[in-house]
Design a protein around this motif. Sequence first.
Motif, short mmCIF file in Angstrom:
data_model
loop_
_atom_site.label_atom_id
_atom_site.label_comp_id
_atom_site.label_asym_id
_atom_site.label_seq_id
_atom_site.Cartn_x
_atom_site.Cartn_y
_atom_site.Cartn_z
N LEU A 5 -24.83 20.73 62.28
CA LEU A 5 -23.99 20.13 60.96
C LEU A 5 -22.67 19.56 61.43
O LEU A 5 -22.40 18.51 61.04
CB LEU A 5 -23.69 21.06 59.73
CG LEU A 5 -24.88 21.29 58.87
CD1 LEU A 5 -24.31 22.35 58.05
CD2 LEU A 5 -25.28 20.24 58.30
N VAL A 6 -21.86 20.28 62.27
CA VAL A 6 -20.61 19.89 62.72
C VAL A 6 -20.75 18.50 63.51
O VAL A 6 -20.10 17.55 63.48
CB VAL A 6 -19.86 20.95 63.57
CG1 VAL A 6 -18.77 20.37 63.96
CG2 VAL A 6 -19.58 22.16 62.53
N ILE A 7 -21.76 18.63 64.52
CA ILE A 7 -21.96 17.44 65.55
C ILE A 7 -22.54 16.46 64.89
O ILE A 7 -21.95 15.22 65.06
CB ILE A 7 -22.82 17.82 66.63
CG1 ILE A 7 -22.37 19.27 67.40
CG2 ILE A 7 -23.43 16.68 67.55
CD1 ILE A 7 -23.45 19.57 68.36
N ALA A 8 -23.51 16.55 64.03
CA ALA A 8 -24.23 15.50 63.11
C ALA A 8 -22.88 14.81 62.03
O ALA A 8 -23.01 13.46 62.40
CB ALA A 8 -25.05 15.91 62.32
N ALA A 9 -22.06 15.73 61.45
CA ALA A 9 -20.95 15.03 60.77
C ALA A 9 -20.12 14.23 61.55
O ALA A 9 -19.56 13.13 61.09
CB ALA A 9 -20.40 15.99 60.03
N LEU A 10 -19.45 14.90 62.75
CA LEU A 10 -18.49 14.19 63.57
C LEU A 10 -19.17 12.83 64.06
O LEU A 10 -18.55 11.67 64.02
CB LEU A 10 -18.29 15.26 64.69
CG LEU A 10 -17.20 15.97 64.60
CD1 LEU A 10 -17.19 17.06 65.91
CD2 LEU A 10 -15.91 15.51 64.47
N GLY A 16 -24.47 11.93 52.30
CA GLY A 16 -25.54 12.67 53.62
C GLY A 16 -25.69 14.09 53.14
O GLY A 16 -26.67 14.59 53.25
N GLY A 17 -24.77 14.94 52.86
CA GLY A 17 -24.80 16.14 52.53
C GLY A 17 -25.85 16.39 51.17
O GLY A 17 -26.54 17.17 51.35
N ILE A 18 -25.67 15.66 50.34
CA ILE A 18 -26.32 15.73 48.97
C ILE A 18 -27.87 15.45 49.45
O ILE A 18 -28.90 16.16 49.06
CB ILE A 18 -25.92 14.74 48.08
CG1 ILE A 18 -24.47 15.20 47.38
CG2 ILE A 18 -26.87 14.46 46.87
CD1 ILE A 18 -24.01 14.28 46.45
N ILE A 19 -28.09 14.31 50.13
CA ILE A 19 -29.60 14.05 50.65
C ILE A 19 -30.02 15.18 51.23
O ILE A 19 -31.16 15.71 51.33
CB ILE A 19 -29.41 12.81 51.33
CG1 ILE A 19 -28.83 11.71 50.76
CG2 ILE A 19 -31.02 12.20 51.62
CD1 ILE A 19 -28.79 10.22 51.49
N ILE A 30 -27.14 8.94 59.51
CA ILE A 30 -26.96 9.66 60.84
C ILE A 30 -26.81 10.85 60.50
O ILE A 30 -27.11 11.93 61.14
CB ILE A 30 -25.75 8.90 61.32
CG1 ILE A 30 -26.10 7.43 61.97
CG2 ILE A 30 -25.36 9.83 62.80
CD1 ILE A 30 -24.80 6.80 62.48
N TYR A 31 -25.93 11.32 59.70
CA TYR A 31 -25.45 12.77 59.32
C TYR A 31 -26.74 13.60 59.04
O TYR A 31 -27.22 14.48 59.56
CB TYR A 31 -24.54 12.83 58.05
CG TYR A 31 -24.34 14.13 57.51
CD1 TYR A 31 -24.11 15.29 58.67
CD2 TYR A 31 -23.92 14.74 56.39
CE1 TYR A 31 -23.87 16.58 58.23
CE2 TYR A 31 -23.90 15.76 56.03
CZ TYR A 31 -23.44 16.84 56.98
OH TYR A 31 -23.07 18.21 56.51
#
Lengths: 195, 200
Positions: free
Chosen positions: A35-40, A66-69, A15-16
Amino acid sequence: MMNMNLRKIVIGALIYLIWSVLIGYFVIYLISWALVIAALVAGIYTGFRIKTSEALQNGFAAGFIGGIILGVVSLFVPSIYGIPLSIPIIGFLIPFNIPTTISWVVIPILSLVGAAFAMLGATLGSITKLRKLFLFLTLFTLFLFYAALDNVAWWWGRASWTWSISHVLTHWVDITVSLGFAFFVIILAHILKIY
Amino acid sequence: MEEGLDYLKIIYSALIYSICSILIGYFILDLAPYAAILAALGAGIYAGHKSKAITGITHGLIAGIIGGIITGITSIYVKNIAGIPLSISVTNLIIPIISSVSPTSSLFSTTALVLIGLFFGAIGGLMGSIKKLRGVFLFLTLFLLFIIFGAVDNAAWNIMEPDWTWNISFSHVLTNPIDLFVAIMFAFIVTILAYVMSLF
């Protein structure tokens, strides 16, 4: 004892990844917040219907992975159909005066931002009374993506169509209507006791 | 033990039938012939949601009758909104079926709306009560939400135009087959996603 839900973490990481790519690609007005919306959203999903302590672990893992991918994708897929896939990284980093050239340095930044906001989201998702926030945020992004897809479909058949139009696919009108409509639906869902 | 009727649910369902059929009939020309059916199904599914089958059918049936009467009366007293006819889809639905029927007959329209509401409300009530069919509820709800959102979004864009007036019959071009197609596909994708994510 670690009691993490691997399936939720994998889906949360996806999802992120997908949310931030979609927002970065289609919704230029929200690029700094993608990024903020996706991570939330990812975090709220991973923390949904579980205890706060487990939710925090799930959120951290989902945001980090998710951040690494996302970082790796941004390195190997710089553009789609000639349009830069900025994946909101640049938009997010500019206000902090951080060098915006996409490189390996971006990966830890994306992971840390993802982990931090996903943990916050997971805490929100685990709190029963705040679940409407999950619905609101989900509906808002869904409406926005529908508007973007609909705009693409409309532009597709036109002779003047080029892919470079993608960054005007959503306008502040779409964002305002999406916010208003999502809020309206939340109120309706509350009255109808659906959620 | 027998499950009692939920009168609040019946009232809400009747309102869903009434409001959704008016919204679809007003904004979405391509769906006008099916507006009353879609609205009644949606209202019925809500009425039967988390109820036993027999209670769901009863809820849907009563909601369809009440909603049909409300919509019929509305169509008699509110002929148009801002100069644009409030067709509420009855006329479009009836003409292809019985060409000899006068579409201007208000009594006939109300009776047709009640019968459509009663029949499709009961079917929706049954569908809503079946747990395994809740994906259908989500799909239909999302589809209606997307299509109405599309219409509102298009209206907002049109209002921004400098030559905008309410007099032009823009409402019937607010959505077209492209919007419908995208709404159906997107609702389908989201329903599949929600299923994969075990959200319902």
